[in-house]
Scaffold this active site. Structure first.
Site, PDB file in Angstrom:
ATOM      1  N   ASP A   1       0.850  -1.192   0.000  1.00 48.71           N
ATOM      2  CA  ASP A   1       0.000   0.000   0.000  1.00 48.71           C
ATOM      3  C   ASP A   1       0.887   1.244   0.000  1.00 48.71           C
ATOM      4  O   ASP A   1       2.113   1.164  -0.149  1.00 48.71           O
ATOM      5  CB  ASP A   1      -1.026  -0.032   1.145  1.00 48.71           C
ATOM      6  CG  ASP A   1      -0.414   0.219   2.519  1.00 48.71           C
ATOM      7  OD1 ASP A   1       0.816   0.399   2.618  1.00 48.71           O
ATOM      8  OD2 ASP A   1      -1.190   0.234   3.499  1.00 48.71           O
TER       9      ASP A   1
ATOM     10  N   CYS B   1       2.740  -3.523   3.988  1.00 45.85           N
ATOM     11  CA  CYS B   1       1.933  -2.333   4.281  1.00 45.85           C
ATOM     12  C   CYS B   1       2.579  -1.666   5.493  1.00 45.85           C
ATOM     13  O   CYS B   1       3.772  -1.869   5.743  1.00 45.85           O
ATOM     14  CB  CYS B   1       0.454  -2.663   4.470  1.00 45.85           C
ATOM     15  SG  CYS B   1       0.036  -3.682   5.906  1.00 45.85           S
TER      16      CYS B   1
ATOM     17  N   THR C   1       2.057  -2.129   8.750  1.00 48.84           N
ATOM     18  CA  THR C   1       2.394  -3.135   9.767  1.00 48.84           C
ATOM     19  C   THR C   1       2.588  -4.539   9.190  1.00 48.84           C
ATOM     20  O   THR C   1       3.125  -5.412   9.874  1.00 48.84           O
ATOM     21  CB  THR C   1       1.254  -3.246  10.801  1.00 48.84           C
ATOM     22  OG1 THR C   1       0.067  -3.617  10.079  1.00 48.84           O
ATOM     23  CG2 THR C   1       1.041  -1.932  11.536  1.00 48.84           C
TER      24      THR C   1
ATOM     25  N   HIS D   1       7.636 -24.957   8.531  1.00 46.64           N
ATOM     26  CA  HIS D   1       6.548 -25.621   9.262  1.00 46.64           C
ATOM     27  C   HIS D   1       5.161 -25.314   8.700  1.00 46.64           C
ATOM     28  O   HIS D   1       4.280 -26.171   8.753  1.00 46.64           O
ATOM     29  CB  HIS D   1       6.576 -25.206  10.746  1.00 46.64           C
ATOM     30  CG  HIS D   1       7.765 -25.742  11.488  1.00 46.64           C
ATOM     31  ND1 HIS D   1       7.915 -25.625  12.849  1.00 46.64           N
ATOM     32  CD2 HIS D   1       8.864 -26.422  11.050  1.00 46.64           C
ATOM     33  CE1 HIS D   1       9.060 -26.188  13.227  1.00 46.64           C
ATOM     34  NE2 HIS D   1       9.649 -26.677  12.152  1.00 46.64           N
TER      35      HIS D   1
ATOM     36  N   HIS E   1       4.221 -31.643   9.668  1.00 43.31           N
ATOM     37  CA  HIS E   1       3.788 -30.287   9.325  1.00 43.31           C
ATOM     38  C   HIS E   1       2.784 -30.306   8.171  1.00 43.31           C
ATOM     39  O   HIS E   1       1.889 -29.476   8.103  1.00 43.31           O
ATOM     40  CB  HIS E   1       4.997 -29.419   8.985  1.00 43.31           C
ATOM     41  CG  HIS E   1       5.992 -29.347  10.099  1.00 43.31           C
ATOM     42  ND1 HIS E   1       5.681 -28.817  11.332  1.00 43.31           N
ATOM     43  CD2 HIS E   1       7.268 -29.788  10.187  1.00 43.31           C
ATOM     44  CE1 HIS E   1       6.738 -28.911  12.122  1.00 43.31           C
ATOM     45  NE2 HIS E   1       7.711 -29.505  11.458  1.00 43.31           N
TER      46      HIS E   1
ATOM     47  N   ARG F   1      -0.658 -30.855   9.525  1.00 43.64           N
ATOM     48  CA  ARG F   1      -1.219 -29.648  10.144  1.00 43.64           C
ATOM     49  C   ARG F   1      -1.631 -28.617   9.098  1.00 43.64           C
ATOM     50  O   ARG F   1      -2.677 -27.982   9.226  1.00 43.64           O
ATOM     51  CB  ARG F   1      -0.191 -29.068  11.123  1.00 43.64           C
ATOM     52  CG  ARG F   1       0.041 -29.994  12.305  1.00 43.64           C
ATOM     53  CD  ARG F   1       1.315 -29.666  13.051  1.00 43.64           C
ATOM     54  NE  ARG F   1       1.557 -30.658  14.111  1.00 43.64           N
ATOM     55  CZ  ARG F   1       2.707 -30.778  14.751  1.00 43.64           C
ATOM     56  NH1 ARG F   1       3.727 -29.989  14.459  1.00 43.64           N
ATOM     57  NH2 ARG F   1       2.851 -31.686  15.689  1.00 43.64           N
TER      58      ARG F   1
HETATM   59  C1  RB5 Z   1      -2.218   2.564   6.412  1.00 43.28           C
HETATM   60  O1  RB5 Z   1      -2.246   3.776   7.088  1.00 43.28           O
HETATM   61  C2  RB5 Z   1      -2.063   1.415   7.383  1.00 43.28           C
HETATM   62  O2  RB5 Z   1      -3.225   1.233   8.098  1.00 43.28           O
HETATM   63  C3  RB5 Z   1      -1.687   0.157   6.650  1.00 43.28           C
HETATM   64  O3  RB5 Z   1      -0.505   0.357   5.935  1.00 43.28           O
HETATM   65  C4  RB5 Z   1      -1.446  -1.085   7.491  1.00 43.28           C
HETATM   66  O4  RB5 Z   1      -0.582  -0.810   8.540  1.00 43.28           O
HETATM   67  C5  RB5 Z   1      -2.640  -1.812   7.928  1.00 43.28           C
HETATM   68  O5  RB5 Z   1      -2.579  -2.923   8.477  1.00 43.28           O
END
Ligand code: RB5
Length: 146
Positions: free
Chosen positions: A8, A65, A67, A98, A133, A136
């Site tokens: 993103d 993205c 996170t 795994h 594995h 699973r």
């Molecule tokens: C975008 O601001 C942010 O929410 C996105 O990049 C991500 O971290 C979402 O999980």
């Protein structure tokens, strides 16, 4: 081996650096975007890469993205996808060995580029171990049929 990559707006710079790193390592890269830092939804790019992996247009996928969480959640909605969010190389390696993860995700706002490269290398160098594995992983994939 061909790697699909997607991101993103929060991860354009890191995506470009990781794509270049993949090419340095000898991988073919298919870039599913975005190349814009204008706010967008990670869901769109997570789904695009996941569908490319599921259709075998690419062998594996890498998603970035802010996170790594949102884009991996989107990818995991596509049948056949096992996307793992990893913030260090050990989890990345084990997610292949795994869990047979076919998509790797991480966060451009969480880790730096050198850690991201270590994660990518560890993930791509690892191989699924099968055996217990496999049983699973089969159980996880059977959830999609219920
Ligand atoms: C975008 O601001 C942010 O929410 C996105 O990049 C991500 O971290 C979402 O999980």
């Amino acid at each position: 081996m061909k790697i699909g990559i997607g991101n993103d707006h929060a991860a354009v710079v890191m995506k470009n650096e990781i794509a270049a790193y993949l090419e340095e390592l000898g991988y073919e890269v298919a870039d599913y975007g975005t190349d814009s830092e204008t706010s967008c939804s990670y869901a769109e790019y997570g789904e695009k890469v996941a569908r490319a992996v599921a259709a075998k247009d690419v062998d594996l996928g890498i998603l970035i993205c802010g996170t790594g969480v949102g884009i991996s959640l989107a990818a995991n909605k596509v049948k056949g996808i096992r996307a793992a969010v990893c913030s260090e190389p050990c989890t990345a390696r084990l997610s292949r060995q795994h869990n047979n993860a076919n998509v790797l995700a991480f966060g451009a706002r969480i880790i730096g580029i050198e850690t991201a490269k270590e994660i990518v290398k560890a993930w791509l160098d690892a191989e699924f171990e099968g055996g217990r594995h496999q049983t699973r992983v089969d159980m996880i994939m059977a959830i999609e049929e219920r």
